[in-house]
Design an enzyme around this catalytic site. Sequence first.
Site, PDB file in Angstrom:
ATOM      1  N   PRO A 230       0.828  -1.211   0.000  1.00  0.00           N
ATOM      2  CA  PRO A 230       0.000   0.000   0.000  1.00  0.00           C
ATOM      3  C   PRO A 230       0.861   1.259   0.000  1.00  0.00           C
ATOM      4  O   PRO A 230       1.906   1.333   0.648  1.00  0.00           O
ATOM      5  CB  PRO A 230      -0.804  -0.115   1.307  1.00  0.00           C
ATOM      6  CG  PRO A 230      -0.773  -1.565   1.656  1.00  0.00           C
ATOM      7  CD  PRO A 230       0.532  -2.087   1.156  1.00  0.00           C
ATOM      8  N   GLU A 451      16.452   2.468  27.551  1.00  0.00           N
ATOM      9  CA  GLU A 451      16.922   2.923  26.242  1.00  0.00           C
ATOM     10  C   GLU A 451      18.453   2.992  26.185  1.00  0.00           C
ATOM     11  O   GLU A 451      19.047   2.772  25.129  1.00  0.00           O
ATOM     12  CB  GLU A 451      16.320   4.293  25.921  1.00  0.00           C
ATOM     13  CG  GLU A 451      14.795   4.326  25.904  1.00  0.00           C
ATOM     14  CD  GLU A 451      14.201   3.314  24.958  1.00  0.00           C
ATOM     15  OE1 GLU A 451      14.866   2.958  23.957  1.00  0.00           O
ATOM     16  OE2 GLU A 451      13.077   2.845  25.202  1.00  0.00           O
TER      17      GLU A 451
END
Length: 671
Positions: A230, A451
């Site tokens: 798409p 993180e």
Amino acid sequence: MAQPENRNPKGNRPPPAQDQNFNWRGPVFTLLAVLVLSLAFLAKLNGTVQEISFPQFQAKLDAGLIDKSRGLDLVSEPGSQIDYIKGDLLSAPGGTGKGEPFRTQVNLQYNPHLQALLEGKYGIPVTPKTEANYLASALLGLLPFAFLLLLVYFFFRQQIRMAGKGAMNFGKSKARMLARDKNKITFRDVAGVEEAKEEVEEIVDFLRDPKKFQKLGGRIPKGVLLIGPPGTGKTLLARAIAGEADVPFFSISGSDFVEMFVGVGASRVRDMFEQGKKSAPCIIFIDEIDAVGRHRGHGLGGGHDEREQTLNALLVEMDGFDTQEGVIIIAATNRPDVLDPALLRPGRFDRQITVNLPDVKGREEILRVHSKRVKVAEGTDLAVVARGTPGYSGAELANVINEAALLAARRGMKAIGLAELEEARDKVRWGRERRSLAISEKEKENTAYHEAGHALLLELLEHTEPLHKVTIIPRGPSLGATMWLPQEDKYNMRKLELIDSLCVTMGGRVAEELVFGDVTSGARGDIKQATGMARKMVCEWGMSEKLGMVEYGEHDDYVFLGRELSRQRDYSEATAQEIDREVRKLCDDAYRRATELLSRYREKLDAIAKALLEFETLDGSQIRDIIDSGSMKNPPSAPPRGPIQPAPAQQSAPSQGLSPDYPTGLTEAPA
């Protein structure tokens, strides 16, 4: 192409054509006749009788103006409580000659002795009578109903006729012919799919000059199927064909064929090809053909009769006994796996064109096409943005330009700069920053170490992509994110790269366990990503030494429910257990390796986490400075602190991890 509309000499559009089958004179004349007859009958019924009130009647009676020689009639109607007195009025008391008829309304319930009073006191003979005018009563009673029926007829006749006409037109094709205009889309507006453009340009050239190909005996493909993910520009490519070709171009969606009535889809297919035959040579574009071209007999509980009839009609029209010359079919889909094999064979869709995601050069061309509609600051290098958007489709790149324009407008800027484009890129792929989210210091510290674990492993391991950015600012559904971008477009993943990626994915959970001695639900997305990657390594990519280079199970990018339910597993239970053990071993080895590395470089882990707590967002170069020297050469400016609240109760929420098939990296701590 479509013919221009006829216009009158004044330049106005012609009035809509009236329905020739509708005769307005009949209903109008009927209504007028009923009204005239009713008025005439009422006038005849009343004649020239003068209506006077009862007080006026008493005054004339006292004045002697009632004709005693004729007398009075006391008229009553059956079923009515109102009576009338009829007689003649004289012009003067004691006058002679015929008087003027009159009528007055009386109520005998209030005047029960009226007849005796008139005969005794005034000496006027009173004759009781009964009059029953059934015709007038019936006419007056039916007149409102007749008027109501006429109103219903006038208001709803057109709707009823249109409904009937719609029922007769169910089988008509809904294909729309596109006319050329000044704002047409051409091949200049299509970028990043050069091979697909060349193949469809060949079709346009054939339609313009058929002899160029026919002199060598060549035959143009009857059908062209555009396949791709798409947003890669399949429909845009078809619209560009409409702008380039000087032939009629019919556009229709696959869902326009199927209706609630049986046989409508097949009838519309036949009508569409009939229109194409009359306008040949022409192009018919069917968007989302998978809505009507699915496998026959693969639905749940058997096939869908109406869809199968429509597909059969399409197959026959494309290459059956009634072959249509000069009608070229172009279809688009992002689900080629569900299409019926008979639709894909040569003679129907002879050519299949894959419209892939653009490479770095194609992304730069797409950005340049869309940047023509906005104001871009001088010196803005779109090649930098193109290199930083691997895996982005054309639609996503167009959205990046639009979001950058909106961001620049909110900031009061006159042109779009590189900073706005990079912020728009991150927003399109990973969501907008949520600086207003209230996070406790404990949650913030946990996110920073999570993180930092990912970022440190990205820099320590050899077969990983360069670190792009680390942030503990909530973005989209996550509380923090570690992003990495490849130096070049990648289409294959090597085993060593996958093993290092598994280790990086485990870095967040390992850092939490090393620092806090406890783990959170923040690694849910990491676990899902690592498990999927390890299972593909074992079952699809043949990267397990024990199981060898064998595919276990059929793996499709898209799930076709009817096929999935009927599919049986092609390996034994013992093999399934061995697959689970190999997947577990890959994940455990990655976790053990991440624990060893983060324990060895604990000081650098703490330094990165403290820098994230202070500055919230760091880029790759700043992280590398911390690892190499313990400080940053060019630290960012301290961002404004968001609201801080007491630590809330932890909740498990899903994270968004990218599949290893994608070259863009993201590891998150979930919201």
